[in-house]
Motif scaffolding. Structure first.
Motif, PDB file in Angstrom:
ATOM      1  N   ALA A 126      38.266  43.104  58.330  1.00 43.87           N
ATOM      2  CA  ALA A 126      38.928  42.142  57.444  1.00 43.87           C
ATOM      3  C   ALA A 126      37.951  41.489  56.478  1.00 43.87           C
ATOM      4  N   SER A 127      36.648  41.664  56.737  1.00 42.11           N
ATOM      5  CA  SER A 127      35.647  41.112  55.824  1.00 42.11           C
ATOM      6  C   SER A 127      35.729  41.766  54.447  1.00 42.11           C
ATOM      7  N   MET A 128      36.390  42.922  54.372  1.00 40.79           N
ATOM      8  CA  MET A 128      36.564  43.602  53.089  1.00 40.79           C
ATOM      9  C   MET A 128      37.376  42.753  52.123  1.00 40.79           C
ATOM     10  N   VAL A 129      38.196  41.846  52.654  1.00 37.11           N
ATOM     11  CA  VAL A 129      38.983  40.946  51.797  1.00 37.11           C
ATOM     12  C   VAL A 129      38.050  40.101  50.943  1.00 37.11           C
ATOM     13  N   LEU A 130      37.012  39.552  51.550  1.00 38.59           N
ATOM     14  CA  LEU A 130      36.042  38.749  50.810  1.00 38.59           C
ATOM     15  C   LEU A 130      35.311  39.605  49.779  1.00 38.59           C
ATOM     16  N   TYR A 132      36.393  42.318  48.179  1.00 41.64           N
ATOM     17  CA  TYR A 132      37.253  42.611  47.031  1.00 41.64           C
ATOM     18  C   TYR A 132      37.477  41.364  46.172  1.00 41.64           C
ATOM     19  N   PHE A 133      37.653  40.210  46.811  1.00 46.82           N
ATOM     20  CA  PHE A 133      37.885  38.976  46.054  1.00 46.82           C
ATOM     21  C   PHE A 133      36.687  38.668  45.154  1.00 46.82           C
ATOM     22  N   VAL A 134      35.491  38.741  45.701  1.00 48.58           N
ATOM     23  CA  VAL A 134      34.281  38.460  44.919  1.00 48.58           C
ATOM     24  C   VAL A 134      34.113  39.487  43.800  1.00 48.58           C
ATOM     25  N   LYS A 135      34.347  40.757  44.130  1.00 54.12           N
ATOM     26  CA  LYS A 135      34.200  41.821  43.138  1.00 54.12           C
ATOM     27  C   LYS A 135      35.165  41.625  41.966  1.00 54.12           C
ATOM     28  N   ASN A 136      36.430  41.325  42.275  1.00 47.82           N
ATOM     29  CA  ASN A 136      37.424  41.136  41.221  1.00 47.82           C
ATOM     30  C   ASN A 136      37.176  39.846  40.437  1.00 47.82           C
ATOM     31  N   LEU A 137      36.714  38.816  41.133  1.00 48.62           N
ATOM     32  CA  LEU A 137      36.404  37.553  40.463  1.00 48.62           C
ATOM     33  C   LEU A 137      35.286  37.752  39.441  1.00 48.62           C
ATOM     34  N   LEU A 138      34.289  38.545  39.774  1.00 50.33           N
ATOM     35  CA  LEU A 138      33.195  38.834  38.836  1.00 50.33           C
ATOM     36  C   LEU A 138      33.712  39.604  37.618  1.00 50.33           C
ATOM     37  N   LEU A 139      34.690  40.504  37.849  1.00 44.90           N
ATOM     38  CA  LEU A 139      35.282  41.237  36.723  1.00 44.90           C
ATOM     39  C   LEU A 139      36.012  40.281  35.789  1.00 44.90           C
ATOM     40  N   VAL A 140      36.719  39.313  36.357  1.00 44.22           N
ATOM     41  CA  VAL A 140      37.432  38.325  35.549  1.00 44.22           C
ATOM     42  C   VAL A 140      36.438  37.479  34.751  1.00 44.22           C
ATOM     43  N   ILE A 141      35.359  37.074  35.400  1.00 44.54           N
ATOM     44  CA  ILE A 141      34.338  36.259  34.728  1.00 44.54           C
ATOM     45  C   ILE A 141      33.719  37.028  33.566  1.00 44.54           C
ATOM     46  N   ARG A 142      33.566  38.337  33.729  1.00 47.34           N
ATOM     47  CA  ARG A 142      32.996  39.155  32.645  1.00 47.34           C
ATOM     48  C   ARG A 142      34.011  39.433  31.539  1.00 47.34           C
ATOM     49  N   GLY A 143      35.235  38.955  31.719  1.00 47.10           N
ATOM     50  CA  GLY A 143      36.244  39.090  30.676  1.00 47.10           C
ATOM     51  C   GLY A 143      37.102  40.332  30.755  1.00 47.10           C
ATOM     52  N   GLU A 144      37.042  41.052  31.884  1.00 42.49           N
ATOM     53  CA  GLU A 144      37.856  42.256  32.019  1.00 42.49           C
ATOM     54  C   GLU A 144      39.286  41.888  32.394  1.00 42.49           C
ATOM     55  N   ARG A 155      52.045  39.690  44.401  1.00 39.00           N
ATOM     56  CA  ARG A 155      51.444  41.019  44.317  1.00 39.00           C
ATOM     57  C   ARG A 155      50.058  40.940  43.686  1.00 39.00           C
ATOM     58  N   ARG A 156      49.886  40.061  42.725  1.00 36.14           N
ATOM     59  CA  ARG A 156      48.567  39.892  42.109  1.00 36.14           C
ATOM     60  C   ARG A 156      47.545  39.416  43.132  1.00 36.14           C
ATOM     61  N   VAL A 157      47.953  38.497  43.967  1.00 32.05           N
ATOM     62  CA  VAL A 157      47.056  37.974  45.000  1.00 32.05           C
ATOM     63  C   VAL A 157      46.671  39.084  45.967  1.00 32.05           C
ATOM     64  N   ILE A 158      47.655  39.880  46.379  1.00 35.04           N
ATOM     65  CA  ILE A 158      47.388  40.983  47.308  1.00 35.04           C
ATOM     66  C   ILE A 158      46.420  41.984  46.686  1.00 35.04           C
ATOM     67  N   LEU A 159      46.631  42.297  45.405  1.00 30.85           N
ATOM     68  CA  LEU A 159      45.739  43.225  44.713  1.00 30.85           C
ATOM     69  C   LEU A 159      44.324  42.670  44.630  1.00 30.85           C
ATOM     70  N   MET A 160      44.203  41.392  44.344  1.00 30.57           N
ATOM     71  CA  MET A 160      42.885  40.767  44.218  1.00 30.57           C
ATOM     72  C   MET A 160      42.125  40.775  45.541  1.00 30.57           C
ATOM     73  N   LEU A 161      42.856  40.697  46.651  1.00 26.10           N
ATOM     74  CA  LEU A 161      42.215  40.576  47.961  1.00 26.10           C
ATOM     75  C   LEU A 161      42.003  41.910  48.671  1.00 26.10           C
TER      76      LEU A 161
END
Length: 255
Positions: A126-130, A132-144, A155-161
């Motif tokens: 379940a640590s994979m949830v963290l 994916y969240f960090v990875k996607n958050l970094l993509l958002v910060i980079r403007g993707e 569904r967006r939350v599920i995809l992010m996690l």
């Protein structure tokens, strides 16, 4: 007992070999489970013979049936691969009860030790949830831009996690499962999302390429990496030996 130390060593050794194979190719040679089950089973038999403990014999039988049943059910529903099911069965024979060694866990474990190994493995995965969240958050910060169409918030939350973006052309789809794809069986074709995957089913990469070329999908789509569950079984065994059952520990704190 020396047999217990040998069993722990063999279990860790075989799981480490299997983890390496699982990580590199997502395939594990059968000899790993033959060695683990055969040698580990013989050592368990010798241990039972020396101890002359009827209760432990019952634990071994129950452990094997639990491990086999759990492995077969998870495999039947496509939640784990065949190697994962074999690993559970082998562990049910090799380590049916907590090994008779000087090391004692901090927290309690189940009498059928393989259950504690499995619970810790699932918890660690379940640590994979963290991740994916960090990875996607970094993509958002980079403007993707992660979402190109109207998707419900849940569904967006599920995809992010649980998922990340993968390039259709530059992804090894033997190690990643697409979450979004195009259903060409309906007219007109439509993009759909599915979070349940049969790990034994090959991915239809031609359908993904067709979906992109016909404008239904973007170049990068949501997908989730096929978890190398054997790695988590290895970690789960180490945690179970040293700390005990983390799920039981959590329940003990809450109750």
């Amino acid at each position: 007992m020396i047999t217990s130390y040998l069993k722990v060593g063999i279990a860790l050794g075989c799981l480490l070999v299997a983890s390496y194979q699982d990580y590199k190719t997502r395939e594990i040679e059968d000899y790993v489970w033959i060695v683990l089950g055969l040698i580990g089973g013989i050592l368990t038999g010798i241990e039972l013979f020396l101890l002359e403990n009827v209760s432990l014999v019952i634990v071994v039988i129950v452990s094997f049936f639990i491990a086999s049943g759990l492995g077969l059910i998870l495999y039947r529903f496509g939640l784990v691969g065949g190697a994962d099911a074999k690993a559970l069965m082998a562990l049910g024979i090799v380590l049916p009860y907590y090994p008779l060694i000087k090391i004692k866990p901090v927290f309690p474990v189940y009498p059928t030790f393989v259950v504690s190994i499995f619970e810790n493995s699932v918890l660690l995965s379940a640590s994979m949830v963290l991740y994916y969240f960090v990875k996607n958050l970094l993509l958002v910060i980079r403007g993707e831009k992660l979402f190109s169409d109207k998707i419900p918030v849940v569904r967006r939350v599920i995809l992010m996690l649980t998922c990340s973006k993968y390039d259709i052309y530059n992804t090894d789809w033997t190690k990643v499962f697409p979450v979004e794809f195009v259903d060409f069986s309906v007219n007109p074709p439509r993009k759909v999302y599915s979070f349940i995957h049969d790990v034994s089913t090959d991915i239809d990469t031609k359908s993904l390429v067709r979906g992109y070329e016909e404008g239904y999908l973007e170049r990068k789509i949501w997908g989730t990496a096929g978890l190398p569950m054997i790695i988590f079984f290895t970690l789960g065994l180490v945690v179970s030996l040293l700390l005990g059952d983390l799920v039981l520990a959590t329940i003990g704190v809450l109750v």
